[in-house]
Design an enzyme around this catalytic site. Sequence first.
Site, PDB file in Angstrom:
ATOM      1  N   HIS A 188      36.138  48.112  51.317  1.00  0.00           N
ATOM      2  CA  HIS A 188      36.275  46.632  52.311  1.00  0.00           C
ATOM      3  C   HIS A 188      36.754  45.461  51.895  1.00  0.00           C
ATOM      4  O   HIS A 188      36.797  45.025  50.744  1.00  0.00           O
ATOM      5  CB  HIS A 188      34.643  46.260  53.040  1.00  0.00           C
ATOM      6  CG  HIS A 188      34.966  46.007  54.173  1.00  0.00           C
ATOM      7  ND1 HIS A 188      34.868  45.008  54.538  1.00  0.00           N
ATOM      8  CD2 HIS A 188      34.227  46.498  55.690  1.00  0.00           C
ATOM      9  CE1 HIS A 188      34.882  44.642  55.811  1.00  0.00           C
ATOM     10  NE2 HIS A 188      34.685  45.462  56.469  1.00  0.00           N
ATOM     11  N   HIS A 240      41.676  50.856  59.108  1.00  0.00           N
ATOM     12  CA  HIS A 240      40.809  50.611  60.466  1.00  0.00           C
ATOM     13  C   HIS A 240      39.466  51.133  61.029  1.00  0.00           C
ATOM     14  O   HIS A 240      39.017  52.324  60.466  1.00  0.00           O
ATOM     15  CB  HIS A 240      41.494  49.565  60.984  1.00  0.00           C
ATOM     16  CG  HIS A 240      40.602  47.998  62.079  1.00  0.00           C
ATOM     17  ND1 HIS A 240      38.846  48.629  61.813  1.00  0.00           N
ATOM     18  CD2 HIS A 240      41.154  47.581  63.046  1.00  0.00           C
ATOM     19  CE1 HIS A 240      38.549  47.278  62.492  1.00  0.00           C
ATOM     20  NE2 HIS A 240      39.628  46.879  63.071  1.00  0.00           N
ATOM     21  N   ASP A 272      32.762  53.442  58.248  1.00  0.00           N
ATOM     22  CA  ASP A 272      32.765  54.848  58.919  1.00  0.00           C
ATOM     23  C   ASP A 272      32.363  56.035  57.886  1.00  0.00           C
ATOM     24  O   ASP A 272      32.473  56.728  58.159  1.00  0.00           O
ATOM     25  CB  ASP A 272      34.088  54.139  58.555  1.00  0.00           C
ATOM     26  CG  ASP A 272      35.113  53.330  59.773  1.00  0.00           C
ATOM     27  OD1 ASP A 272      34.204  53.538  60.821  1.00  0.00           O
ATOM     28  OD2 ASP A 272      36.033  52.420  59.163  1.00  0.00           O
TER      29      ASP A 272
HETATM   30  N1  CMC Z   1      40.606  54.815  47.584  1.00  0.00           N
HETATM   31  C1  CMC Z   1      40.861  54.470  46.707  1.00  0.00           C
HETATM   32  N2  CMC Z   1      41.438  53.506  45.881  1.00  0.00           N
HETATM   33  C2  CMC Z   1      41.075  52.317  46.903  1.00  0.00           C
HETATM   34  C3  CMC Z   1      40.128  52.500  48.415  1.00  0.00           C
HETATM   35  C4  CMC Z   1      40.267  53.126  48.788  1.00  0.00           C
HETATM   36  N3  CMC Z   1      39.342  54.366  49.792  1.00  0.00           N
HETATM   37  N4  CMC Z   1      40.218  51.120  48.478  1.00  0.00           N
HETATM   38  C5  CMC Z   1      40.782  50.253  47.682  1.00  0.00           C
HETATM   39  N5  CMC Z   1      40.797  50.201  46.827  1.00  0.00           N
HETATM   40  C6  CMC Z   1      41.997  50.210  45.245  1.00  0.00           C
HETATM   41  C7  CMC Z   1      43.158  50.193  45.929  1.00  0.00           C
HETATM   42  O1  CMC Z   1      44.544  50.425  45.144  1.00  0.00           O
HETATM   43  C8  CMC Z   1      43.143  48.888  44.847  1.00  0.00           C
HETATM   44  O2  CMC Z   1      43.711  48.951  43.763  1.00  0.00           O
HETATM   45  P1  CMC Z   1      44.656  47.795  42.588  1.00  0.00           P
HETATM   46  O3  CMC Z   1      43.795  46.214  42.980  1.00  0.00           O
HETATM   47  O4  CMC Z   1      44.845  48.735  41.749  1.00  0.00           O
HETATM   48  O5  CMC Z   1      45.336  47.523  43.715  1.00  0.00           O
HETATM   49  C9  CMC Z   1      41.971  47.501  45.230  1.00  0.00           C
HETATM   50  O6  CMC Z   1      41.110  48.589  45.441  1.00  0.00           O
HETATM   51  C10 CMC Z   1      42.028  46.745  46.666  1.00  0.00           C
HETATM   52  O7  CMC Z   1      42.257  48.166  47.890  1.00  0.00           O
HETATM   53  P2  CMC Z   1      43.349  46.344  48.917  1.00  0.00           P
HETATM   54  O8  CMC Z   1      44.343  48.078  49.776  1.00  0.00           O
HETATM   55  O9  CMC Z   1      44.230  45.464  48.030  1.00  0.00           O
HETATM   56  O10 CMC Z   1      41.850  46.059  49.638  1.00  0.00           O
HETATM   57  P3  CMC Z   1      42.090  45.635  51.481  1.00  0.00           P
HETATM   58  O11 CMC Z   1      40.821  44.256  51.167  1.00  0.00           O
HETATM   59  O12 CMC Z   1      43.489  45.388  51.427  1.00  0.00           O
HETATM   60  O13 CMC Z   1      41.933  46.849  52.064  1.00  0.00           O
HETATM   61  C11 CMC Z   1      40.775  48.808  53.184  1.00  0.00           C
HETATM   62  C12 CMC Z   1      40.734  47.350  52.608  1.00  0.00           C
HETATM   63  C13 CMC Z   1      39.184  49.191  53.522  1.00  0.00           C
HETATM   64  C14 CMC Z   1      41.452  48.843  54.337  1.00  0.00           C
HETATM   65  C15 CMC Z   1      40.638  49.262  51.833  1.00  0.00           C
HETATM   66  O14 CMC Z   1      39.717  49.325  50.893  1.00  0.00           O
HETATM   67  C16 CMC Z   1      41.348  50.876  52.227  1.00  0.00           C
HETATM   68  O15 CMC Z   1      42.113  51.377  52.443  1.00  0.00           O
HETATM   69  N6  CMC Z   1      39.991  51.820  52.781  1.00  0.00           N
HETATM   70  C17 CMC Z   1      39.342  53.114  53.190  1.00  0.00           C
HETATM   71  C18 CMC Z   1      40.059  53.029  54.178  1.00  0.00           C
HETATM   72  C19 CMC Z   1      38.407  52.693  54.984  1.00  0.00           C
HETATM   73  O16 CMC Z   1      37.829  53.021  54.949  1.00  0.00           O
HETATM   74  N7  CMC Z   1      38.919  52.024  56.240  1.00  0.00           N
HETATM   75  C20 CMC Z   1      38.036  50.900  56.413  1.00  0.00           C
HETATM   76  C21 CMC Z   1      37.137  49.925  56.776  1.00  0.00           C
HETATM   77  S1  CMC Z   1      35.486  49.089  57.380  1.00  0.00           S
HETATM   78  C22 CMC Z   1      35.355  49.925  58.651  1.00  0.00           C
HETATM   79  C23 CMC Z   1      36.784  49.074  59.935  1.00  0.00           C
HETATM   80  O17 CMC Z   1      37.663  48.451  59.768  1.00  0.00           O
HETATM   81  O18 CMC Z   1      36.771  50.226  60.210  1.00  0.00           O
END
Ligand code: CMC
Length: 387
Positions: free
Chosen positions: A269, A228, A327
Amino acid sequence: TGCWTYDPGFGSTAACESKITYIDGEKGILLHRGYPIEQLAEKSNYLETCYLLLHGELPVGTEKENFQKIINQHTMVNRSIEQFMSGFRYDAHPMAMLCGVVGAMSSFYHDSMDINDPEHRLITAHRLIAKMPTLAAMCHKHFIGQPYMYPDNSLSYSENFLHMMFGTPCEPSNINPVVAKAMDLLFLLHADHEQNASTSTVRLAGSSGANPFSCIAAGIAALWGPAHGGANQAVLEMLEQIGDEKHIDGFIKRAKDKDDPFRLMGFGHRVYKNFDPRAKVMKEACDAVLAELGIENDPLLKIAKRLEQIALEDEYFVAKKLYPNVDFYSGIIMKAIGIPTEMFTVIFATGRTVGWISHWNEMLSNPYRIGRPRQLYTGSPKRDYPG
Ligand code: CMC
């Protein structure tokens, strides 16, 4: 048994109704009270956006000026807070301090406050909006071992924050207007984002009738994680770790590897499957700030730009619709304007406070029930205690 569905991560469950913020993740649209974020970023400022989120309408006539005056009345914090702060280790993370100190604020405003009284709720919102920059700057000053600075109400909201962050009693800070404008935009772009993890936490804590300062402390705790708000600090640390453009491919490879927990920080996201509209505004602001400060050639920023370009063209990121989020660029701007990395998430929390408290206020202004999710029990069936 019972009538409920299993939805881990709340991917398809709406837990409330809200009139504050609208997001269309497929199209990359973000509206506050109906106004597009791009227009607010261009024409409004942070404090006016606070008024809009809280009251539902833009201020008219003298309302804007009055709001500024009301906020100014609340910028100081009780002196005991200084003593509370002195209990933290000299190198405590500013987010740990912020979480603790905002929770501690509930002890100053508890018995005297009736959360069922709309006037009391509004005063709480004003106090929080006004005191957060003071508390955030105190966390920074404690971290670097400098005396705390008093707020200066002759300055704008963002200038005042910079004054408390960078000024000292021996030397007032020299506030660069480009930096103050960027600071205001950073606060504005973080002001609200509907039911994200921290806002949902504030609502859930608030649904039990808890003190609003402790609810905001709960929100700060939820924000801190790297998935987050903690992502902005993690982005900068990742860029530092990459160190050179020639190492980018290796990091991209790691991010795509299912067996490697590494993720490209600042990408992806839950809701946006398109460019995060805040990231677009932030990127433009980032380019402008870097040019105005004459630091476009900063090596870390070059790595960030190249990384963005490579990831946007990579088939893994394209297929999974992983775009840079807010971010990714905010960290770069904050670095450019001299904010230390460990303060990045504190700045996110400061800007988001208005969103949190607006949601809390909206919930309490309408009929609500205590939040109480169910679970799928997967533990042992009933068994007898041995002997
Ligand atoms: N790098 C590599 N792979 C990723 C990433 C990433 N940053 N984000 C998602 N994926 C992949 C993930 O491995 C999954 O693959 P699969 O379907 O093969 O298992 C797929 O994309 C979907 O990811 P998810 O974890 O199920 O998606 P989510 O909606 O639960 O998570 C998230 C969203 C933001 C937590 C995630 O994208 C992440 O960890 N990003 C990096 C951290 C980040 O930048 N966070 C800031 C979010 S935006 C503003 C805020 O809230 O602060």
